[in-house]
Structures are given as C-alpha cells and as structure tokens.
Design an enzyme around this catalytic site. Structure first.
Site, PDB file in Angstrom:
ATOM      1  N   LYS A   1       0.876  -1.176   0.000  1.00 44.31           N
ATOM      2  CA  LYS A   1       0.000   0.000   0.000  1.00 44.31           C
ATOM      3  C   LYS A   1       0.912   1.224   0.000  1.00 44.31           C
ATOM      4  O   LYS A   1       1.361   1.677   1.046  1.00 44.31           O
ATOM      5  CB  LYS A   1      -0.908  -0.064   1.243  1.00 44.31           C
ATOM      6  CG  LYS A   1      -1.458   1.255   1.732  1.00 44.31           C
ATOM      7  CD  LYS A   1      -2.469   1.876   0.772  1.00 44.31           C
ATOM      8  CE  LYS A   1      -2.832   3.265   1.264  1.00 44.31           C
ATOM      9  NZ  LYS A   1      -1.836   4.289   0.853  1.00 44.31           N
TER      10      LYS A   1
ATOM     11  N   GLU B   1       7.480  17.162  15.041  1.00 40.94           N
ATOM     12  CA  GLU B   1       8.109  16.837  13.764  1.00 40.94           C
ATOM     13  C   GLU B   1       7.540  17.738  12.671  1.00 40.94           C
ATOM     14  O   GLU B   1       6.323  17.797  12.479  1.00 40.94           O
ATOM     15  CB  GLU B   1       7.850  15.374  13.398  1.00 40.94           C
ATOM     16  CG  GLU B   1       8.596  14.964  12.146  1.00 40.94           C
ATOM     17  CD  GLU B   1       8.270  13.554  11.683  1.00 40.94           C
ATOM     18  OE1 GLU B   1       7.086  13.171  11.706  1.00 40.94           O
ATOM     19  OE2 GLU B   1       9.204  12.847  11.273  1.00 40.94           O
TER      20      GLU B   1
ATOM     21  N   CYS C   1      12.499  11.035   7.857  1.00 38.48           N
ATOM     22  CA  CYS C   1      12.224  10.717   9.268  1.00 38.48           C
ATOM     23  C   CYS C   1      13.452  10.934  10.125  1.00 38.48           C
ATOM     24  O   CYS C   1      13.345  11.259  11.292  1.00 38.48           O
ATOM     25  CB  CYS C   1      11.754   9.273   9.378  1.00 38.48           C
ATOM     26  SG  CYS C   1      12.904   8.109   8.621  1.00 38.48           S
TER      27      CYS C   1
ATOM     28  N   GLU D   1       7.769   1.993  11.717  1.00 39.55           N
ATOM     29  CA  GLU D   1       8.867   2.956  11.545  1.00 39.55           C
ATOM     30  C   GLU D   1       8.215   4.323  11.474  1.00 39.55           C
ATOM     31  O   GLU D   1       7.565   4.646  10.491  1.00 39.55           O
ATOM     32  CB  GLU D   1       9.624   2.680  10.233  1.00 39.55           C
ATOM     33  CG  GLU D   1      10.224   1.295  10.112  1.00 39.55           C
ATOM     34  CD  GLU D   1      11.444   1.113  10.990  1.00 39.55           C
ATOM     35  OE1 GLU D   1      11.933   2.096  11.563  1.00 39.55           O
ATOM     36  OE2 GLU D   1      11.883  -0.038  11.125  1.00 39.55           O
TER      37      GLU D   1
HETATM   38  P1  NAD Z   1       1.209   8.811   6.975  1.00 38.91           P
HETATM   39  O1  NAD Z   1       1.215   8.136   8.302  1.00 38.91           O
HETATM   40  O2  NAD Z   1       0.166   9.818   6.717  1.00 38.91           O
HETATM   41  O3  NAD Z   1       1.047   7.738   5.808  1.00 38.91           O
HETATM   42  C1  NAD Z   1       1.925   6.646   5.661  1.00 38.91           C
HETATM   43  C2  NAD Z   1       1.204   5.537   4.908  1.00 38.91           C
HETATM   44  O4  NAD Z   1       0.132   5.068   5.737  1.00 38.91           O
HETATM   45  C3  NAD Z   1       0.544   5.979   3.596  1.00 38.91           C
HETATM   46  O5  NAD Z   1       0.585   4.931   2.667  1.00 38.91           O
HETATM   47  C4  NAD Z   1      -0.886   6.259   4.018  1.00 38.91           C
HETATM   48  O6  NAD Z   1      -1.794   6.173   2.966  1.00 38.91           O
HETATM   49  C5  NAD Z   1      -1.095   5.129   5.026  1.00 38.91           C
HETATM   50  N1  NAD Z   1      -2.171   5.376   5.997  1.00 38.91           N
HETATM   51  C6  NAD Z   1      -2.682   6.552   6.416  1.00 38.91           C
HETATM   52  N2  NAD Z   1      -3.684   6.338   7.304  1.00 38.91           N
HETATM   53  C7  NAD Z   1      -3.786   5.003   7.457  1.00 38.91           C
HETATM   54  C8  NAD Z   1      -4.624   4.159   8.241  1.00 38.91           C
HETATM   55  N3  NAD Z   1      -5.575   4.654   9.029  1.00 38.91           N
HETATM   56  N4  NAD Z   1      -4.445   2.825   8.171  1.00 38.91           N
HETATM   57  C9  NAD Z   1      -3.476   2.286   7.390  1.00 38.91           C
HETATM   58  N5  NAD Z   1      -2.666   3.048   6.593  1.00 38.91           N
HETATM   59  C10 NAD Z   1      -2.809   4.386   6.638  1.00 38.91           C
HETATM   60  O7  NAD Z   1       2.662   9.399   6.764  1.00 38.91           O
HETATM   61  P2  NAD Z   1       3.221  10.237   5.522  1.00 38.91           P
HETATM   62  O8  NAD Z   1       2.712  11.624   5.634  1.00 38.91           O
HETATM   63  O9  NAD Z   1       2.969   9.489   4.247  1.00 38.91           O
HETATM   64  O10 NAD Z   1       4.773  10.173   5.804  1.00 38.91           O
HETATM   65  C11 NAD Z   1       5.418  11.031   6.661  1.00 38.91           C
HETATM   66  C12 NAD Z   1       5.672  10.398   8.001  1.00 38.91           C
HETATM   67  O11 NAD Z   1       6.374   9.158   7.844  1.00 38.91           O
HETATM   68  C13 NAD Z   1       6.560  11.239   8.890  1.00 38.91           C
HETATM   69  O12 NAD Z   1       6.060  11.261  10.193  1.00 38.91           O
HETATM   70  C14 NAD Z   1       7.886  10.509   8.863  1.00 38.91           C
HETATM   71  O13 NAD Z   1       8.712  10.743   9.965  1.00 38.91           O
HETATM   72  C15 NAD Z   1       7.463   9.093   8.753  1.00 38.91           C
HETATM   73  N6  NAD Z   1       8.552   8.267   8.206  1.00 38.91           N
HETATM   74  C16 NAD Z   1       9.190   7.408   9.035  1.00 38.91           C
HETATM   75  C17 NAD Z   1      10.248   6.648   8.549  1.00 38.91           C
HETATM   76  C18 NAD Z   1      10.988   5.679   9.444  1.00 38.91           C
HETATM   77  O14 NAD Z   1      11.637   4.790   8.911  1.00 38.91           O
HETATM   78  N7  NAD Z   1      10.942   5.816  10.747  1.00 38.91           N
HETATM   79  C19 NAD Z   1      10.649   6.772   7.221  1.00 38.91           C
HETATM   80  C20 NAD Z   1       9.968   7.670   6.404  1.00 38.91           C
HETATM   81  C21 NAD Z   1       8.911   8.420   6.904  1.00 38.91           C
END
Ligand code: NAD
Length: 494
Positions: free
Chosen positions: A179, A389, A288, A254
């Site tokens: 996804k 963040e 991140c 993550e």
């Molecule tokens: P997000 O949490 O909005 O979305 C991440 C993914 O989850 C997307 O595919 C989204 O469609 C999906 N998603 C959203 N709501 C969901 C739900 N209710 N159930 C299941 N899936 C759902 O995050 P984003 O805005 O896409 O990415 C940015 C965030 O990701 C930042 O907080 C960043 O720090 C984090 N990040 C962490 C790492 C790590 O390895 N620790 C790496 C990259 C990004």
C-alpha cells in the site's frame, strides 16, 4: 516501464491481474510544476478484499512458499538485476512522482536493487538452528512464512521504502500487499511489474494505492492479513497498533523523528557544518531521520551558526531534473502550508530566523512547492516547534553548556529515532553515543545507511527493526520442534 502517457489510466495489481481499480480516480502530480504524471483509479473496498483473498490463495497454491531458499533467492537476484537494468528510467519516474532531485532518486533506485540482492543472499545463507537439548529429545528452532503480509509506505522515499519491506517479506515466502502513499503510487507499481517479470508468481504481489484511512485501514483490519510493516507518521502508527492489538497481529512501525545533532567543542568544523547541512536539508528535510534539532557547544555557537547559515542560504534549490540541484520542491502545496505554519509558530514562540523562512520567488519556483532552507534560533528545547516533527527543511539551533545539559536536552523528546555527534574525542563520542536515546547514532557522519544494519526507533519513533540479516525472520513465525530420541515410556504412558 508501465505507462508514460498521463491521460491513460494506470492499471494496478489486484488479485494477480493488472487492471483498473473500481474506486476513486486520482492523479499524481509532479511537485516541481504541478503537472499530472499519471492517473489511476484506486481500488474499491471490494477490490481490497478480493486482492487479499487472492493473495492468500496464491500463498497456499502457487508454490512460492515451498520453493527452496536458493530458488526464491535466485528470483530476488533477478529483481535486483532488472532494477539495475532500468535504473535511469526508474530514477526519472521517481523524480516525477515525488520531486526529489535526480541525484537522490538515482541513489534510491540503487539502494532498492541492493536491498533485493542483500535479502537474496541473507535468504540463501539463513540457518535454522538445533538448540541445546535438555532431555531425551533434539530441539530445533525453525521459521515458517506467515501468509499474507502488508507493507504500508509513506511518500518520502518510495522505491527504497517499498524494497525494504517487499524484499524480506518475499524472501520469507509470503504473499505481499503493498500500500504505497496516495501521492506516490508509481514506484510500487513498477516494483510489482518487475517482480512478476523476475518470476514471482502472479498474485503474490498486489499493489493497492489510495487513501490510507480507507485502503490502508481495510488492509490492516482484514483477518487474512497476518502482519503489517508500516512506515509513516506516529499517529497513524498508533492507530495501526491498536487494530493489531485486537487481531493479535505482529506489526513493525517505523515512525516519526526529531533527531538531535550535537556539535561538540572539539569537532572538525568544516566536516560538521557540511554534515549538519546534509542531515537536515537533503531530501528537503522530508526525512524521518532529518537532524532537525541542533545543539552546538556555546563556545562555538556564534561562529558555527554564521557559517551554517551562509551555507544554507547558498544551497542550490531548484529543478529536480538538474544534476546540480541539492534541494527540490516539497511533496505538496498542503505540506508546504504546514511547514510555513510551523515557522510562524517558531517565530511566535520567540524564534529568530538565521536563514530562509519563506518561499523562493521567480518563474521556476512559482509553479512548484518550493521552500527555502530555514534555520531558527533563540528557542528552548521545550518549545513546540522544537518538539514537534515538521518533516521539512527547518532546523532549530540551540547552544549547550555541559555534556550533562546536552544529554538532558537531546533525550527530552517523545521521539528517539536517530542522533548525530560531531567530535574528535572518541571517548566523548563513546559516552554520548551510548547515553543518547535513539535507534541509530551517527558519529562524525550523518544519514548514511547500510542494508546490513538494523534500523528502527525507540518510543514514539516506532516498534521493531527493519534491515539486517534478521530482517527476513520479522516476516516469519518462529516454531520449535522437539524430536523424541528414545523409546522409554513417557510418564503416565503405562
Ligand atoms: P502517513 O502516516 O500519513 O502515511 C503513511 C502511509 O500510511 C501511507 O501509505 C498512508 O496512505 C497510510 N495510511 C494513512 N492512514 C492510514 C490508516 N488509518 N491505516 C493504514 N494506513 C494508513 O505518513 P506520511 O505523511 O505518508 O509520511 C510522513 C511520516 O512518515 C513522517 O512522520 C515521517 O517521519 C514518517 N517516516 C518514518 C520513517 C521511518 O523509517 N521511521 C521513514 C519515512 C517516513
């Protein structure tokens, strides 16, 4: 490549078929210009259920899980070779999908190939163990694939994030539902096509793009999904963890970060200035592990900040297609609005701008979601803009007095993903490196990665680890086997 004409609707991978979803139509836009890169139709709820049931069927009947490790490894090696064979078109497509500079997307594509290669090698050499026996039996520890697992990824480093989940999950013999983030679906679709071409049976990899709260949620809740590997924001991660608790399903999360970079009095300054700059502003800070909280020894502070601010102002912000560009646009206009909101908040909390703090102006910049590298100072570690963040090109800088003071501030965060230490004194580096609370600590370097080294966060930065040789076992269930070795009757047997 799958498709280049942005008018055509892009098929997705549902139930072993490439077809259009039956859900909402959406478009992915080039963040540098706002132009449509591709259109697709997301899966409907029925498509999601169908894909998961078909993935379970493929898991049970395709023979993928039963292939010998070296046979599955050979397929993963072919995936790596195919990625390398079309590295440049993939890097260009990734640039269009998420707006990162081409120099970065080339590295991400190379890293995705290396990830498949690494997990192929790890799979072929993975051992199951005979454990020390404590009775008249032999004991073994073995691993079984789980069935259907899900990989949910964010938009900031598409092909690398997807490879990091897909490669070990496939190595383990599972069927995988990928996804990708709604705004960056293209790399997951390319990877699925490559997997099929390399010999992964149809239906073993599905790609279900679309809204997280609809598609991601439906995937997570589905009873046939046995594990979720999630990368994204902390609040989404907690939501997934709650669902997982109800299903008693293992998850790895993550999540976000607000990582501390520490410049000690004896640091090599040229090296530290460049490292801090790269740590926060590469990937436009949409990372991140961005080193977004900077602590500098008070004695150095003024001179260091002057050099850092001058270098930040000279960074080449521009066209992602230009090889020399260091910082591209932000992912969406909405995300840029959120970053602007944080900078305003920082100023209202008493912060002062040392660099940036605004959108760049001019022809190129007016079309894309650009924002200048920004440095704020004059804030306390407890201020909201220092604690939350931002996920953009915004650094907050603070002086520190003693090692104790430094550690107290660095560790005072809900996040604990990464940290950086710049010093020539290896004893101090050791002390601070062990005392700082973070999943990864870089010493005299920053934002370097190795697929052979586990990665993950503490506290609100996540649960579980990815990468490393043991990455495959994360996608397997452990099982203990006892083999009776003598014929003496067991108690009660006679
Ligand atoms: P997000 O949490 O909005 O979305 C991440 C993914 O989850 C997307 O595919 C989204 O469609 C999906 N998603 C959203 N709501 C969901 C739900 N209710 N159930 C299941 N899936 C759902 O995050 P984003 O805005 O896409 O990415 C940015 C965030 O990701 C930042 O907080 C960043 O720090 C984090 N990040 C962490 C790492 C790590 O390895 N620790 C790496 C990259 C990004």
């Amino acid at each position: 490549m799958l498709v280049t004409d942005s008018k055509e609707l892009l098929p997705i991978f549902i139930a072993g078929e490439r077809r259009l979803g039956r859900g909402d139509e959406s478009a992915t836009l080039y963040p540098a210009t706002g132009e449509v890169v591709a259109r697709l139709r997301a899966p409907s709820a029925a498509d999601v259920a169908e894909a998961i049931v078909a993935a379970d069927h493929a898991f049970r009947t395709s023979g993928w899980a039963q292939r010998k490790p070296h046979e599955r490894a050979a397929v993963l090696h072919r995936v790596a070779a195919l990625i390398r064979g079309r590295a440049e078109p993939l890097a260009q497509r990734q640039r269009l999908d998420n707006g990162k500079p081409i120099s970065e997307t080339r590295n991400l594509v190379a890293s995705a190939a290396a990830t498949f290669q690494f997990f192929a090698a790890a799979l072929e050499t993975m051992e199951e163990t005979i454990t020390p026996s404590r009775g008249d039996f032999m004991t073994m520890s073995v691993y079984e694939p789980m069935g259907v697992v899900a990989a949910i990824t964010p938009w900031n480093s598409p092909i690398a994030s997807e490879a990091q989940k897909l490669a070990p999950a496939l190595a383990a013999g599972n069927a995988v539902i990928v996804k990708p983030a709604e705004v960056t679906p293209l790399m997951a679709l390319e990877l699925a096509a490559i997997c099929e071409e390399a010999g992964v049976p149809r239906g073993i990899v599905s790609v279900l793009p679309g809204r997280g709260s609809v598609i991601g949620d439906a995937i997570t809740k589905h009873p046939l999904v046995k594990r979720v590997s999630f990368t994204g924001g902390t609040s989404t991660g907690k939501h997934i963890a709650r669902i997982a608790a109800d299903k008693m399903m293992p998850v790895s999360l993550e999540l976000g970060g607000k990582s501390a970079t520490m410049v000690l009095e004896d640091a090599d300054l040229d090296h530290a200035v460049n490292g801090v700059l790269y740590g926060i502003f590469s990937s436009s800070g949409e990372s991140c592990i961005a080193g977004s909280r900077l602590f500098v020894a008070r004695k150095l502070y003024a001179a260091f900040m002057e050099r850092l601010a001058a270098k930040a102002a000279a960074l080449r912000v521009g066209d992602p297609a230009d090889e020399r560009t260091q910082m591209g646009p932000l992912i969406t206009g909405k995300h840029r609005d959120s970053i602007e909101g944080y900078v305003k908040l920082g100023l209202s909390e008493g912060g002062k701008l040392l660099a940036g703090g605004r959108r760049p102006e001019g022809m190129l910049y007016d079309r894309g979601n650009y924002y200048l590298p920004t440095i704020l100072e004059g804030l306390r570690n407890s201020d909201q803009v220092v604690q939350q963040e931002i996920f953009g090109p915004v650094l907050v800088a603070m002086p520190f007095d003693t090692e104790e003071d430094l550690l107290a501030q660095a560790n005072d965060s809900i996040y604990a993903l990464a940290a950086g230490i710049w010093t020539r004194d290896y004893k101090k580096a050791w002390r601070i490196g062990r005392a700082v609370q973070a999943g990864t600590v870089w010493i005299n370097t920053y934002k370097q990665f190795s697929i052979s080294t586990p990665f993950g966060g503490w506290r609100d930065s996540g649960l579980g680890r990815e990468k490393g040789r043991l990455g495959i076992q994360q996608y397997m269930e452990q099982k203990s086997l006892y083999w009776g070795l003598n014929d003496a009757p067991l108690p009660w047997a006679n």
